[in-house]
Design a protein around this motif. Structure first.
Motif, PDB file in Angstrom:
ATOM      1  N   ALA A 117       0.841  -1.191   0.000  1.00 40.64           N
ATOM      2  CA  ALA A 117       0.000   0.000   0.000  1.00 40.64           C
ATOM      3  C   ALA A 117       0.880   1.246   0.000  1.00 40.64           C
ATOM      4  CB  ALA A 117      -0.923   0.001   1.213  1.00 40.64           C
ATOM      5  N   GLY A 118       1.957   1.191   0.789  1.00 41.44           N
ATOM      6  CA  GLY A 118       2.895   2.314   0.823  1.00 41.44           C
ATOM      7  C   GLY A 118       3.523   2.545  -0.536  1.00 41.44           C
ATOM      8  N   GLN A 119       3.893   1.438  -1.190  1.00 38.04           N
ATOM      9  CA  GLN A 119       4.517   1.555  -2.500  1.00 38.04           C
ATOM     10  C   GLN A 119       3.561   2.186  -3.496  1.00 38.04           C
ATOM     11  OE1 GLN A 119       5.820  -2.171  -4.184  1.00 38.04           O
ATOM     12  NE2 GLN A 119       6.849  -1.165  -5.891  1.00 38.04           N
ATOM     13  N   VAL A 120       2.303   1.745  -3.446  1.00 40.34           N
ATOM     14  CA  VAL A 120       1.302   2.299  -4.349  1.00 40.34           C
ATOM     15  C   VAL A 120       1.101   3.782  -4.079  1.00 40.34           C
ATOM     16  CG1 VAL A 120      -1.143   2.277  -4.909  1.00 40.34           C
ATOM     17  CG2 VAL A 120       0.088   0.143  -4.716  1.00 40.34           C
ATOM     18  N   LEU A 121       1.061   4.127  -2.796  1.00 41.43           N
ATOM     19  CA  LEU A 121       0.868   5.519  -2.425  1.00 41.43           C
ATOM     20  C   LEU A 121       1.983   6.395  -2.993  1.00 41.43           C
ATOM     21  CD1 LEU A 121      -1.354   6.719  -0.728  1.00 41.43           C
ATOM     22  CD2 LEU A 121       0.138   6.652   1.249  1.00 41.43           C
ATOM     23  N   VAL A 122       3.210   5.904  -2.885  1.00 39.54           N
ATOM     24  CA  VAL A 122       4.345   6.668  -3.404  1.00 39.54           C
ATOM     25  C   VAL A 122       4.239   6.811  -4.916  1.00 39.54           C
ATOM     26  CG1 VAL A 122       6.815   6.488  -3.840  1.00 39.54           C
ATOM     27  CG2 VAL A 122       5.949   6.221  -1.530  1.00 39.54           C
ATOM     28  N   GLN A 123       3.853   5.717  -5.583  1.00 39.99           N
ATOM     29  CA  GLN A 123       3.730   5.747  -7.039  1.00 39.99           C
ATOM     30  C   GLN A 123       2.656   6.729  -7.485  1.00 39.99           C
ATOM     31  OE1 GLN A 123       5.569   4.301  -9.206  1.00 39.99           O
ATOM     32  NE2 GLN A 123       6.298   2.317  -8.500  1.00 39.99           N
ATOM     33  N   LYS A 124       1.586   6.783  -6.703  1.00 45.00           N
ATOM     34  CA  LYS A 124       0.467   7.613  -7.072  1.00 45.00           C
ATOM     35  C   LYS A 124       0.819   9.105  -7.029  1.00 45.00           C
ATOM     36  CE  LYS A 124      -3.778   7.679  -5.158  1.00 45.00           C
ATOM     37  NZ  LYS A 124      -4.693   8.337  -6.089  1.00 45.00           N
ATOM     38  N   ASN A 125       1.839   9.438  -6.234  1.00 42.32           N
ATOM     39  CA  ASN A 125       2.328  10.813  -6.218  1.00 42.32           C
ATOM     40  C   ASN A 125       1.247  11.835  -5.862  1.00 42.32           C
ATOM     41  OD1 ASN A 125       4.185  12.791  -6.419  1.00 42.32           O
ATOM     42  ND2 ASN A 125       4.493  12.623  -8.611  1.00 42.32           N
ATOM     43  N   PRO A 126       0.578  11.642  -4.714  1.00 39.17           N
ATOM     44  CA  PRO A 126      -0.488  12.592  -4.364  1.00 39.17           C
ATOM     45  C   PRO A 126       0.069  13.995  -4.145  1.00 39.17           C
ATOM     46  CG  PRO A 126       0.043  11.199  -2.494  1.00 39.17           C
ATOM     47  CD  PRO A 126       0.850  10.676  -3.633  1.00 39.17           C
ATOM     48  N   ASP A 127      -0.606  14.986  -4.710  1.00 38.38           N
ATOM     49  CA  ASP A 127      -0.156  16.371  -4.566  1.00 38.38           C
ATOM     50  C   ASP A 127       1.286  16.572  -5.013  1.00 38.38           C
ATOM     51  OD1 ASP A 127      -1.984  16.830  -1.466  1.00 38.38           O
ATOM     52  OD2 ASP A 127      -2.564  17.193  -3.560  1.00 38.38           O
ATOM     53  N   GLN A 128       1.734  15.707  -5.903  1.00 41.67           N
ATOM     54  CA  GLN A 128       3.099  15.816  -6.379  1.00 41.67           C
ATOM     55  C   GLN A 128       4.109  15.741  -5.234  1.00 41.67           C
ATOM     56  OE1 GLN A 128       3.732  15.929  -9.720  1.00 41.67           O
ATOM     57  NE2 GLN A 128       1.515  15.621  -9.760  1.00 41.67           N
ATOM     58  N   LEU A 129       3.733  15.118  -4.158  1.00 39.94           N
ATOM     59  CA  LEU A 129       4.612  15.094  -2.986  1.00 39.94           C
ATOM     60  C   LEU A 129       5.768  14.109  -3.112  1.00 39.94           C
ATOM     61  CD1 LEU A 129       2.495  15.318   0.285  1.00 39.94           C
ATOM     62  CD2 LEU A 129       4.317  16.819  -0.468  1.00 39.94           C
ATOM     63  N   THR A 130       5.470  12.929  -3.673  1.00 35.53           N
ATOM     64  CA  THR A 130       6.486  11.880  -3.573  1.00 35.53           C
ATOM     65  C   THR A 130       7.346  11.749  -4.818  1.00 35.53           C
ATOM     66  OG1 THR A 130       5.022  10.202  -4.487  1.00 35.53           O
ATOM     67  CG2 THR A 130       4.964  10.515  -2.109  1.00 35.53           C
ATOM     68  N   GLY A 131       6.951  12.415  -5.884  1.00 36.11           N
ATOM     69  CA  GLY A 131       7.769  12.290  -7.083  1.00 36.11           C
ATOM     70  C   GLY A 131       7.533  11.010  -7.858  1.00 36.11           C
ATOM     71  N   GLY A 132       6.596  10.174  -7.401  1.00 36.03           N
ATOM     72  CA  GLY A 132       6.225   8.981  -8.164  1.00 36.03           C
ATOM     73  C   GLY A 132       7.413   8.111  -8.534  1.00 36.03           C
ATOM     74  N   GLU A 133       7.408   7.671  -9.779  1.00 37.77           N
ATOM     75  CA  GLU A 133       8.431   6.726 -10.210  1.00 37.77           C
ATOM     76  C   GLU A 133       9.818   7.311 -10.267  1.00 37.77           C
ATOM     77  OE1 GLU A 133       6.103   3.655 -13.116  1.00 37.77           O
ATOM     78  OE2 GLU A 133       8.045   4.455 -13.736  1.00 37.77           O
ATOM     79  N   GLU A 134       9.895   8.619 -10.448  1.00 38.98           N
ATOM     80  CA  GLU A 134      11.215   9.207 -10.602  1.00 38.98           C
ATOM     81  C   GLU A 134      11.879   9.521  -9.278  1.00 38.98           C
ATOM     82  OE1 GLU A 134       9.926  11.319 -14.748  1.00 38.98           O
ATOM     83  OE2 GLU A 134      10.196  12.483 -12.910  1.00 38.98           O
ATOM     84  N   GLY A 135      11.105   9.501  -8.221  1.00 39.96           N
ATOM     85  CA  GLY A 135      11.705   9.842  -6.938  1.00 39.96           C
ATOM     86  C   GLY A 135      11.735  11.343  -6.723  1.00 39.96           C
ATOM     87  N   LEU A 136      12.234  11.704  -5.561  1.00 41.03           N
ATOM     88  CA  LEU A 136      12.194  13.106  -5.178  1.00 41.03           C
ATOM     89  C   LEU A 136      13.602  13.564  -4.822  1.00 41.03           C
ATOM     90  CD1 LEU A 136      10.148  15.366  -4.665  1.00 41.03           C
ATOM     91  CD2 LEU A 136      10.032  14.596  -2.312  1.00 41.03           C
ATOM     92  N   GLY A 137      14.061  14.585  -5.490  1.00 38.16           N
ATOM     93  CA  GLY A 137      15.394  15.096  -5.192  1.00 38.16           C
ATOM     94  C   GLY A 137      15.445  15.767  -3.837  1.00 38.16           C
ATOM     95  N   LEU A 138      16.612  15.736  -3.220  1.00 42.73           N
ATOM     96  CA  LEU A 138      16.753  16.309  -1.888  1.00 42.73           C
ATOM     97  C   LEU A 138      17.287  17.726  -1.992  1.00 42.73           C
ATOM     98  CD1 LEU A 138      16.711  15.887   1.167  1.00 42.73           C
ATOM     99  CD2 LEU A 138      19.073  15.106   1.004  1.00 42.73           C
ATOM    100  N   ASN A 139      16.594  18.614  -1.303  1.00 41.49           N
ATOM    101  CA  ASN A 139      17.057  19.978  -1.235  1.00 41.49           C
ATOM    102  C   ASN A 139      18.068  20.079  -0.095  1.00 41.49           C
ATOM    103  OD1 ASN A 139      17.401  22.713  -1.001  1.00 41.49           O
ATOM    104  ND2 ASN A 139      15.430  23.056   0.009  1.00 41.49           N
ATOM    105  N   SER A 140      19.337  20.279  -0.447  1.00 36.20           N
ATOM    106  CA  SER A 140      20.349  20.197   0.611  1.00 36.20           C
ATOM    107  C   SER A 140      20.588  21.513   1.325  1.00 36.20           C
ATOM    108  CB  SER A 140      21.657  19.644   0.038  1.00 36.20           C
ATOM    109  OG  SER A 140      21.950  20.294  -1.163  1.00 36.20           O
TER     110      SER A 140
END
Lengths: 293, 350, 233
Positions: free
Chosen positions: B133-156
């Motif tokens: 379920a967690g994996q699906v949630l990340v893939q779904k990218n709600p509100d563009q929060l998780t970056g979906g399949e591409e992942g999310l870059g870190l703001n350092s």
């Protein structure tokens, strides 16, 4: 309305693929108590054998598909039988190690496939009549759905007949209930184990070919992603029960389609996964083999 | 071994490990550069990190006997929540870590309370379901929060300077080492405490624990939450060590399975097994890929070269061989060697 | 000459040393009863002889050592087994339950249907829907289907009404004409009717072996070895 029909038939088509994978898983766990994590690899191996064979054969996509399917069946059945004989059988009475071996095998086989064919998706030979659509009540259904449903139906009938009318089918049905007692009747169940693994491999390979047709491509992660749904189907449908697996497969496919469309994309997958949790929490004994091994 | 001797070995080891970034030592084949080079330190940091994460899984599986297929979820929680907090919500590092840590306690508390209602394979499947379920949630990218399949870059930007940049590789190394030591100490003391003894009793025979009058559920939940919380911390450290950001690969079932492989390779339920397994697995995984590019391997015939170039193939095969011949993992191998050296008279006693 | 010889049989179940060196002989022909209080290891003895639990020691049939063999091989040497709790396959029909037990070319259906005519009438019925007594008949029939020289029978009358107990006892008598029977039984009336020899277990060891009539004619001895009710229900 036409959308609903399209969704329904697509859902059943997906369910058909889930059933093919899940039926093997269900028999293997029901009879042997082994949670076969390598089952997705059987699918992948079958699918890639199919693809590879199709590239060495001339003729139109129809011929290619037939040859591909035969290659898939051969590969899937053979690999599955070898896995049982070489890796599972020696670990009889060590169920935890058996599961661990399937985990290692899933990782190794997946990597092997990726090493040989790369992780990019490959085009799968699909005859044009399968891409064409048939119109039913205003809904344009891609013909591959019918192929999937027909295939799964044939396998369902075939498996049920095998279990009902043959000696090995009898042994398997009894063994799912009480493996120890079957040996106490003088029957060497280990042959039934290899047979069940081989059947599972055949069905999974078939599912691999169908997934290639459905998605139009094949890639190394296909086996793993479909395996999760197969697990869900087996848990909901009950281990060792072919009829239950068939019903559960259709239910899961339909829920996925409906929820993905009517609620929001991706929600279907979530719904199905949560359905698994709900079923398990309400009916945990559904997972224990009928008699403790 | 005397009490002092027992303490001396791990302390010496910790001291040695802490000194590594100061050693301009070259170990060919195993490492690409000298020990104090950023590349090697980065690799070692990753190995130490996964040594710790593997141990958190061992707490569940090896010590309490809870086979979970969803441990990746808590790692991913650490990774994603921190990344989102830093990148999307623009919080400071300490705010992000604090909130993630709290989530790392609350989420497993809730999910564990649900999952532990069942046992055995059912429990394994429920944990798998939640992780999926967690994996699906990340893939779904709600509100563009998780970056979906591409992942999310870190703001350092919000990160303190000493964690950023190639020159500070040794700080990240010490962070990872600190994490591994922390997990080791916490797990060690938890396992030798009285709830810890109950965990091991539960692993052996849950029925008997009930007969004594204890209710296993509470104990299992504590183990679950502790293991998951430490794993979430591991996710945060992973994020800092790699520095690139969140990727959906940490949400997959495959990720949990590799943790299982690490633990089994090292030896489940032993003092150092999981640490060794996690360290070695990560080292092999990272280095085997480079070895495949080396000239010796490139000259091999294709049929051997291709599979060898996939670290996971080698690791998977190694794992299978270990399960067959050394079921106790590397720790079991150690025990067997010691048994071989004993006088013949004790051989029959098992 | 003894048909079956059990020598120094040890079984550990979990941490418990259930059988601590069980030794006895079963002469050829007739019924030898294995007696003892609840929990002394009677069922475990039969299961060990069948290879269903890990065991140490010797079990030989007509001089051949069975101990290294897996269960199905032991059965193929000619050992029929009627387990405690029957263990018929509930999802299979009566006919399928019997068919599964067929081992060679000449299964003795006429014998089995003669002993238990009900099984013929209920051939198509799912075994799970049968009564306890009917399931017991299926379990015994399975073992009699092949001409096994040895039958291991575990508490066949447990939980049955008196009329059925008599029927089972008659079946045992008939079976004893065709095979050597080792019978675990708590019901001393049945033992008195069918058995010629007895072996008594206590705490995982054999404490008495001898003629059935001798023991059964001695109430004090019975009370001493088997407790107040002679171990019966």
């Amino acid at each position: 309305m036409s959308t609903f029909i399209l969704l329904t038939i697509t859902g059943v088509g997906l369910g058909a693929m889930y059933f093919l994978i899940a039926s093997g898983l269900s028999l293997i766990y029901g009879l042997m108590g082994v949670l076969n994590f390598a089952h997705g690899s059987f699918l992948t191996v079958g699918a890639y054998a199919a693809w590879e064979a199709s590239t060495h054969v001339g003729g139109g996509p129809g011929t290619k598909l037939v040859v591909a399917t035969l290659a898939a069946l051969a590969a899937g059945g053979l690999v599955a039988a070898l896995v049982e004989l070489l890796l599972i059988r020696p670990l009889y009475r060590r169920p935890i190690e058996q599961v661990l071996v399937t985990v290692g095998l899933a990782l190794a086989l997946g990597a092997l496939v990726e090493a040989i064919w790369g992780f990019d998706a490959r085009q799968f030979p699909v005859p044009s009549w399968l891409i064409d659509t048939t119109t039913i009540f205003g809904a344009h259904i891609p013909n591959d759905r019918f192929l999937e449903i027909a295939t799964a139906a044939i396998v369902l009938v075939g498996l049920t007949a095998f279990l009902r009318y043959t000696r090995y089918g009898l042994i398997i049905r009894a063994g799912v209930e009480n493996r120890a007692m079957v040996t106490a009747l003088g029957i060497d169940v280990r042959k039934a184990f290899t047979l069940v693994f081989a059947l599972g491999g055949l069905a999974a390979a078939l599912a691999g070919v169908l997934s290639g047709v459905y998605f139009g491509t094949i890639d190394p992660s296909r086996g793993t992603s479909l395996l999760i749904f197969a697990f869900i189907v087996v848990v909901i449908g009950g281990f060792g029960s072919i009829g239950g697996t068939a019903v559960a497969a259709v239910v899961v496919g339909l829920i996925q389609q409906y929820a993905n469309y009517y609620a929001s994309s991706g929600l279907g997958d979530l719904a199905v996964v949560l359905l698994l949790a709900v079923v398990l929490l309400l009916k945990p004994e559904g997972l224990s083999p009928k008699v403790a091994h | 071994m005397t009490r002092v001797a027992r303490l001396a070995v791990p302390l010496a080891l910790m001291a040695l490990l802490a000194l590594v970034p100061q050693l301009p030592l070259d170990i060919p084949v195993i490492f690409n550069g000298p020990l104090d080079s950023p590349g090697t330190l980065g690799l070692l940091a990753l190995c130490l990190l996964f040594a710790g994460v593997a141990l958190t899984y061992d707490l569940l599986f090896g010590f309490t006997g809870l086979l979970s297929f969803g441990h990746a979820l808590y790692f991913a929680l650490g990774v994603y929540l921190t990344t989102i907090a830093l990148t999307k919500w623009e919080w400071s590092l300490w705010q992000a870590v604090a909130v993630t840590a709290i989530a790392g306690i609350l989420v497993p508390l809730l999910l564990g309370a649900i999952s532990l209602r069942v046992g055995g394979i059912a429990f394994a499947m429920v944990t798998l379901a939640f992780a999926q379920a967690g994996q699906v949630l990340v893939q779904k990218n709600p509100d563009q929060l998780t970056g979906g399949e591409e992942g999310l870059g870190l703001n350092s930007d919000p990160l303190p300077d000493f964690f950023v940049g190639v020159l500070n590789a040794k700080n990240l190394y010490w962070l990872a080492l600190g994490y591994a030591i922390l997990v080791f100490l916490v797990v060690r003391s938890a396992v030798s405490s009285s709830p810890g003894h109950v965990w091991q009793a539960i692993r052996e025979n849950e029925r008997r624990v009930e007969v004594i009058g204890l209710r296993p559920f509470g104990f299992k939940l504590i183990a679950f939450v502790l293991a998951s919380f430490l794993c979430t911390l591991g996710g945060i450290v992973w994020l800092l060590v790699l520095g690139t950001g969140a990727s959906p690969q940490v949400t997959t079932a495959n990720f949990t399975l590799t943790l299982l492989v690490m633990v089994v390779i090292g030896g489940a339920g032993t003092r150092y097994g999981a640490l060794v397994g996690g360290f070695l697995y990560t080292l092999l995984d990272q280095r085997l890929g480079s070895l495949a590019g080396s000239s010796q391997v490139q000259d091999l015939p294709t049929i051997i070269r291709k599979p060898l170039s996939e670290p996971l193939f080698i690791l998977g095969t190694l794992f299978i061989l270990l399960v067959f011949f050394v079921p106790g993992g590397l720790a079991g191998l150690g025990r067997r060697v010691r048994l071989l050296r004993r006088p013949a008279g004790l051989e029959g006693a098992r | 000459m003894a048909l079956i010889a059990v020598d120094d049989l040890h079984v550990h179940l979990g941490e418990s040393h259930v059988l601590q060196g069980v030794s006895f002989e079963v002469p050829e022909g007739g019924v030898t009863a294995l007696l003892g209080r609840n929990g002394v290891g009677k069922t475990t003895t039969l299961r060990a002889m069948m290879g269903l639990v890990p065991r140490r020691g010797s079990v030989s049939l007509a001089g051949e050592e069975l101990n290294r063999l897996p269960t199905h091989a032991i059965v193929r040497r000619g050992v029929g087994y009627v387990p405690e709790d029957r263990e018929v396959f509930a999802g299979l029909t009566v006919e399928e339950n019997l068919r599964l037990a067929e081992r060679n070319g000449s299964p003795r259906y006429e014998l089995v249907y003669e002993l238990f005519p009900e099984l013929k009438t209920r051939a198509g019925q799912k075994a799970g829907t049968l009564s306890g007594g009917q399931q017991q008949m299926v379990a015994i029939a399975r073992a009699l289907l092949n001409d096994n020289p040895v039958l291991l029978v575990d508490e066949p009358t447990k939980g049955l009404a008196p009329l059925l107990v008599t029927e089972v006892a008659a079946a045992l008598e008939r079976a004893a004409q065709l095979a050597t029977v080792l019978l675990v039984e708590q019901n001393l009336a049945v033992v008195a009717r069918v058995a010629q020899q007895v072996v008594v277990l206590d705490s995982g060891r054999v404490v008495h072996a001898g003629g059935a009539n001798e023991l059964l004619g001695d109430p004090d001895r019975i009370r001493e070895l088997l407790g107040v009710h002679g171990g019966a229900h």
